[in-house]
Design a protein around this motif. Structure first.
Motif, PDB file in Angstrom:
ATOM      1  N   ASP A 116       0.845  -1.120  -0.088  1.00 34.17           N
ATOM      2  CA  ASP A 116       0.081   0.023   0.030  1.00 34.17           C
ATOM      3  C   ASP A 116       0.811   1.230  -0.003  1.00 34.17           C
ATOM      4  O   ASP A 116       0.436   2.215   0.320  1.00 34.17           O
ATOM      5  CB  ASP A 116      -0.724   0.019   1.267  1.00 34.17           C
ATOM      6  N   ASP A 117       2.009   1.125  -0.163  1.00 33.19           N
ATOM      7  CA  ASP A 117       3.167   2.164  -0.387  1.00 33.19           C
ATOM      8  C   ASP A 117       3.617   2.891   0.957  1.00 33.19           C
ATOM      9  O   ASP A 117       4.274   3.691   1.014  1.00 33.19           O
ATOM     10  CB  ASP A 117       2.641   3.202  -1.112  1.00 33.19           C
ATOM     11  N   SER A 118       3.070   2.294   2.026  1.00 32.96           N
ATOM     12  CA  SER A 118       3.546   2.613   3.265  1.00 32.96           C
ATOM     13  C   SER A 118       4.940   2.046   3.741  1.00 32.96           C
ATOM     14  O   SER A 118       5.466   1.130   3.404  1.00 32.96           O
ATOM     15  CB  SER A 118       2.435   2.293   4.603  1.00 32.96           C
ATOM     16  N   MET A 119       5.916   2.931   4.467  1.00 33.11           N
ATOM     17  CA  MET A 119       6.931   2.686   4.687  1.00 33.11           C
ATOM     18  C   MET A 119       7.162   1.662   6.078  1.00 33.11           C
ATOM     19  O   MET A 119       6.343   1.667   6.892  1.00 33.11           O
ATOM     20  CB  MET A 119       7.685   3.971   5.232  1.00 33.11           C
ATOM     21  N   CYS A 120       8.220   0.687   5.784  1.00 33.81           N
ATOM     22  CA  CYS A 120       8.707  -0.111   6.816  1.00 33.81           C
ATOM     23  C   CYS A 120      10.040  -0.005   7.032  1.00 33.81           C
ATOM     24  O   CYS A 120      10.735  -0.242   6.055  1.00 33.81           O
ATOM     25  CB  CYS A 120       8.085  -1.557   6.581  1.00 33.81           C
ATOM     26  N   LEU A 121      10.660   0.087   8.184  1.00 37.25           N
ATOM     27  CA  LEU A 121      11.920   0.013   8.427  1.00 37.25           C
ATOM     28  C   LEU A 121      12.582  -1.444   8.171  1.00 37.25           C
ATOM     29  O   LEU A 121      11.879  -2.328   8.718  1.00 37.25           O
ATOM     30  CB  LEU A 121      12.121   0.474  10.131  1.00 37.25           C
ATOM     31  N   ILE A 122      13.760  -1.342   7.298  1.00 33.36           N
ATOM     32  CA  ILE A 122      14.119  -2.650   7.081  1.00 33.36           C
ATOM     33  C   ILE A 122      14.764  -3.135   8.108  1.00 33.36           C
ATOM     34  O   ILE A 122      14.498  -4.237   8.330  1.00 33.36           O
ATOM     35  CB  ILE A 122      15.233  -2.290   5.958  1.00 33.36           C
ATOM     36  N   LEU A 146       5.322  13.882   8.428  1.00 27.37           N
ATOM     37  CA  LEU A 146       4.580  12.460   8.889  1.00 27.37           C
ATOM     38  C   LEU A 146       3.186  12.536   7.942  1.00 27.37           C
ATOM     39  O   LEU A 146       2.407  13.652   7.897  1.00 27.37           O
ATOM     40  CB  LEU A 146       3.911  12.680  10.321  1.00 27.37           C
ATOM     41  N   ASN A 147       2.886  11.426   7.132  1.00 26.01           N
ATOM     42  CA  ASN A 147       1.586  11.143   6.434  1.00 26.01           C
ATOM     43  C   ASN A 147       1.304   9.663   6.373  1.00 26.01           C
ATOM     44  O   ASN A 147       1.887   8.881   6.976  1.00 26.01           O
ATOM     45  CB  ASN A 147       2.135  11.728   4.900  1.00 26.01           C
ATOM     46  N   ASP A 148       0.596   9.211   5.334  1.00 26.84           N
ATOM     47  CA  ASP A 148       0.057   7.991   5.280  1.00 26.84           C
ATOM     48  C   ASP A 148       1.279   7.133   4.893  1.00 26.84           C
ATOM     49  O   ASP A 148       1.156   6.041   5.377  1.00 26.84           O
ATOM     50  CB  ASP A 148      -0.906   7.964   4.197  1.00 26.84           C
ATOM     51  N   THR A 149       2.284   7.454   4.362  1.00 37.18           N
ATOM     52  CA  THR A 149       3.346   6.773   3.834  1.00 37.18           C
ATOM     53  C   THR A 149       4.205   6.636   5.086  1.00 37.18           C
ATOM     54  O   THR A 149       4.565   5.423   5.388  1.00 37.18           O
ATOM     55  CB  THR A 149       4.075   7.625   2.608  1.00 37.18           C
ATOM     56  N   GLU A 182      -7.736   5.165   7.933  1.00 39.92           N
ATOM     57  CA  GLU A 182      -6.833   3.944   7.742  1.00 39.92           C
ATOM     58  C   GLU A 182      -5.649   3.912   7.852  1.00 39.92           C
ATOM     59  O   GLU A 182      -5.256   2.985   8.985  1.00 39.92           O
ATOM     60  CB  GLU A 182      -7.247   3.332   6.159  1.00 39.92           C
ATOM     61  N   ALA A 183      -4.879   4.866   7.734  1.00 39.68           N
ATOM     62  CA  ALA A 183      -3.427   5.063   8.237  1.00 39.68           C
ATOM     63  C   ALA A 183      -3.205   5.056   9.599  1.00 39.68           C
ATOM     64  O   ALA A 183      -2.341   4.496  10.404  1.00 39.68           O
ATOM     65  CB  ALA A 183      -2.510   5.840   7.481  1.00 39.68           C
ATOM     66  N   PHE A 184      -4.026   6.037  10.352  1.00 39.56           N
ATOM     67  CA  PHE A 184      -4.125   6.236  11.716  1.00 39.56           C
ATOM     68  C   PHE A 184      -4.395   4.908  12.425  1.00 39.56           C
ATOM     69  O   PHE A 184      -3.712   4.303  13.430  1.00 39.56           O
ATOM     70  CB  PHE A 184      -5.192   7.222  12.204  1.00 39.56           C
ATOM     71  N   ARG A 185      -5.372   4.050  11.730  1.00 39.80           N
ATOM     72  CA  ARG A 185      -5.774   2.838  12.498  1.00 39.80           C
ATOM     73  C   ARG A 185      -4.775   1.629  12.612  1.00 39.80           C
ATOM     74  O   ARG A 185      -4.450   1.142  13.472  1.00 39.80           O
ATOM     75  CB  ARG A 185      -7.067   2.219  11.881  1.00 39.80           C
TER      76      ARG A 185
END
Length: 744
Positions: free
Chosen positions: A31-37, A60-63, A89-92
């Protein structure tokens, strides 16, 4: 804006670096959100600080909020996403799996509503009991979207103690639900749509703090309202203030009457009160206020700004009582501190503060911080910035700025630029900012965005002709241009508009033959703008600057300060290969030659005259005038330079020595070489430590050694070249000895 000077905390610097490096540190989900490697187990407070840092930096945003879906390594407890753009949705997904104790989602955009937040938080059983503080200022609650889901209301968050719903569309039914919270201690419903406060009786035994600023839709009689308030047995802090600048006075009359009755009523009403804010209320009588204060020895705060009662004598006798009002500086500072988010009170406090500090003679960094805080809290309020910028000028004028922390003055300059940028067509705001910035200390020694400042002041200058302000603006530009980096100067130099503005001022002054600081500053700015900047030099020629400068050179023949600046710029032009042909005018060069030879003319003027001639004569293949004139120039160059005495004051500085490379070649005539080595000797003797590294890094020392070793080099040149090399060597030896002594 701390008082202490020095580097920031290591943790803060590390978090800032993480923010800058998120792209490199993260992968992307579907969904294009970031995740720490890779994520270590963050100390819990550091996770809160990272979220806050991302929010304050505007990233700070949805990504990016996606990194907090990892609630094992990044454990949030006190989360702040104020003013960020985050969807429901990003908040949840990112925040609601954490065992939050506090959440501030004020003024969030991105479609996130109060209903979304509460229902998402309530979906986590741990959050329902752990969340103690919730702040949702400025949000659309959209409570109807929850339907009949009884488990999704505020009352489902059973651990809530503090709730702030100021500036929301809160209605009576939701307030009733809120008041069933078993541990509710603090409630803020300012500027909401509530009409009845009877629901407060449900939590009368737990509610300790109630804020109801500007409840304009409240529909209760003063007697009924006072009856409800008097039954809040645990209440210790009451804020029933109002916007005194409201257009319709009738909206607040019942509230004013309630306050009057409270002050004049029995001491048994709210006997435990330690804090009362009635700022902006219109029917506050000093006699009633005196009786109220005397009956409540435990009072520690009274809000009386814009009530007309802050000068009441009883207030000064209460040592532990803090007051907001306009009777003295302490009251005004307290108002600026407490009412940061209330524009009407900030305006009122600033107006009164301005009247008190017109003749201030002691530095007040504490006061300046409060003024800046008000500006930052209301970035788009003309009323606030109009008065605040005037206060800033009074607080930083003369030597006051120098006595304050540099970091504070840096923040001040940055805030002034924001005001200039936000209100470009408001003359008084621009004037206030310009007055405050027109300080040699601030412009020379304080770090801030000088490129932005230069562009803003130049744009302002284009539409204002007031002589006093024009002088200040040109002075500011002149100093700023000299402080810009090479890259920034090059960027500024591309703008023909800037060149036209400055040349127009020179022409305006030259037409009437005036010699003033405005003319001198404009000439200095043009000189600095064309220094090793071929684009700016070309713009100068295309804007008919050369013709204008020839006229100035002749008409100001007896003004060395003007001549030096004019010749300095022509020197810059002569350094540009493709522009040398534009300077090949016999009348111009003969005039410059006459200045070189005139022993009555200051060395500073003759120095730049010689520089122009040396650069033009250094290329025989580009010489288009009579050869006899070139021969004369070369002969007079050498003879004249040998008559110059050493200059004590700093006359010139160089970004680099690259313009001298051609002049120092062994094949050049002695007059050309002599001017170059004399110039280098001049600046090195005045600032050896600065120019020593330039000489070595740019290869000038090798050129000087080559000159010294060449059999055809004139002895006069060898003497100066040797002197420069000795200065460099002695400085190296001294520096090396110093380092040797400080070794452990």
């Amino acid at each position: 804006m701390d008082d202490a000077e020095g580097p920031g905390a290591l943790s803060d610097l590390c978090l800032a670096q993480v923010c800058r490096s998120l792209d490199a540190l993260c992968s992307r989900r579907a969904d294009d959100s970031m995740c720490l490697i890779w994520a270590p187990l963050f100390p819990q407070e550091m996770a809160d600080q990272l979220l806050h840092k991302m929010a304050t930096k505007g990233i700070l945003n949805d990504t990016t909020v996606g990194i907090f879906r990892n609630s094992e390594e990044l454990r949030l407890r006190r989360a702040s996403i104020r003013f960020c753009s985050v969807s429901a949705e990003a908040f949840r997904l990112a925040l609601c799996s954490h065992r939050l104790q506090e959440l501030d989602a004020s003024w969030v955009s991105g479609g996130l509503t109060g209903a979304n937040i509460v229902s998402s938080l309530a979906s986590n059983p741990e959050c329902r009991s752990s969340l103690q503080r919730l702040t949702l200022c400025g949000l659309h609650l959209d409570w109807e979207s929850l339907g009949d889901d009884e488990h999704a209301g505020f009352s489902s968050l059973r651990g809530l103690r503090t709730l702030n719903l100021a500036n929301t569309d809160l209605k009576d039914a939701v307030l009733e639900d809120i008041c069933t919270l078993p541990q509710l201690e603090s409630l803020d419903i300012s500027c909401s749509g509530v009409t009845q406060l009877t629901a407060l009786l449900i939590c009368k035994n737990t509610l300790k703090s109630f804020t109801a600023y500007q409840l304009r839709q409240l529909d209760m009689s003063p007697a009924r309202l006072l009856s409800v308030l008097s039954q809040l047995h645990a209440l210790r802090h009451l804020d029933f203030s109002d916007d005194h600048l409201s257009v319709d006075d009738s909206d607040g009359r019942d509230g004013d009457e309630t306050v009057r009755q409270l002050l004049e009523g029995s001491p048994q009403v709210l006997p435990s009160l330690v804090s009362l804010d009635i700022s902006g209320r219109k029917r506050v009588m000093e006699a009633a206020l005196r009786a109220f204060v005397q009956a409540r020895s435990g009072l520690v705060f009274l809000g009386l700004l814009a009530t007309g009662a802050s000068s009441c004598d009883v207030l000064s006798s209460q040592k532990n009582l803090k007051v907001t009002g306009e009777a003295n500086e302490n009251q005004l500072c307290e108002a600026l501190r407490r009412y940061r988010d209330r524009e009407c009170f900030i305006r009122e406090a600033l107006v009164n503060l301005y009247n008190r500090i017109t003749d201030i003679d002691k530095p007040r960094p504490d006061m300046l911080k409060l003024v800046l805080s008000g500006m930052q809290s209301h970035p788009n309020s003309l009323h606030v910035h109009l008065v605040a910028t005037a206060c800033v000028f009074n607080l930083t004028t003369q030597d006051l700025a120098e006595a304050m922390p540099v970091s504070l003055i840096s923040c001040t300059a940055t805030q002034l630029l924001h005001s200039m940028k936000t209100f470009p067509s408001h003359q008084q705001v621009q004037k206030n900012c310009l007055l405050a910035l027109c300080s040699e200390y601030i412009l020379q020694d304080v770090p801030f965005d000088k490129y932005l400042a230069a562009t803003l002041v130049i744009n302002w200058l284009s539409s204002h002709a007031d002589p006093t302000l024009q002088r200040m603006a040109v002075a500011v530009i002149s100093i700023l241009v000299a402080k810009l980096s090479t890259e920034e100067t090059a960027q500024l130099a591309k703008d023909v508009f800037i060149m036209k503005q400055l040349l127009a001022i020179v022409q305006q002054k030259a037409m009437v033959g005036v010699v003033d600081s405005t003319l001198k500053f404009a000439l200095s700015a043009l000189w600095n703008l064309t220094d090793e900047m071929p684009t700016a030099a070309r713009n100068f020629i295309e804007c008919q600057g050369l013709e204008l400068y020839e006229e100035v050179l002749e008409s100001y023949y007896t003004e060395p300060s003007i001549q030096q600046k004019v010749l300095g710029l022509l020197n810059n032009l002569a350094e540009v290969e493709e522009l040398k042909s534009d300077l090949m005018e016999e009348d111009l060069l003969e005039h410059v030659l006459s200045l070189l030879q005139d022993s009555q003319v200051e060395v500073g003027v003759r120095y730049f005259a010689a520089g122009i001639l040396a650069h033009l004569a250094s290329r025989p293949e580009a010489w288009t005038l009579d050869d006899e004139l070139r021969d004369t120039i070369l002969q007079k160059l050498h003879a004249s330079i040998m008559t110059w005495t050493q200059v004590e004051r700093e006359m010139v500085s160089y970004r680099s020595f690259s313009p001298f490379f051609r002049l120092l070649q062994t094949c050049q005539p002695s007059g050309v070489q002599l001017w170059a080595v004399w110039a280098i000797h001049l600046v090195c003797s005045q600032n050896t430590s600065h120019y020593r590294s330039m000489l070595e890094q740019e290869g000038v020392t090798e050129l000087l050694k080559a000159l010294d070793a060449h059999p055809d080099t004139h002895s006069d040149i060898k003497v100066l070249a040797n002197s420069i090399l000795q200065m460099v060597e002695q400085h190296q030896s001294h520096t090396g000895l110093l380092h040797k002594h400080i070794e452990p």
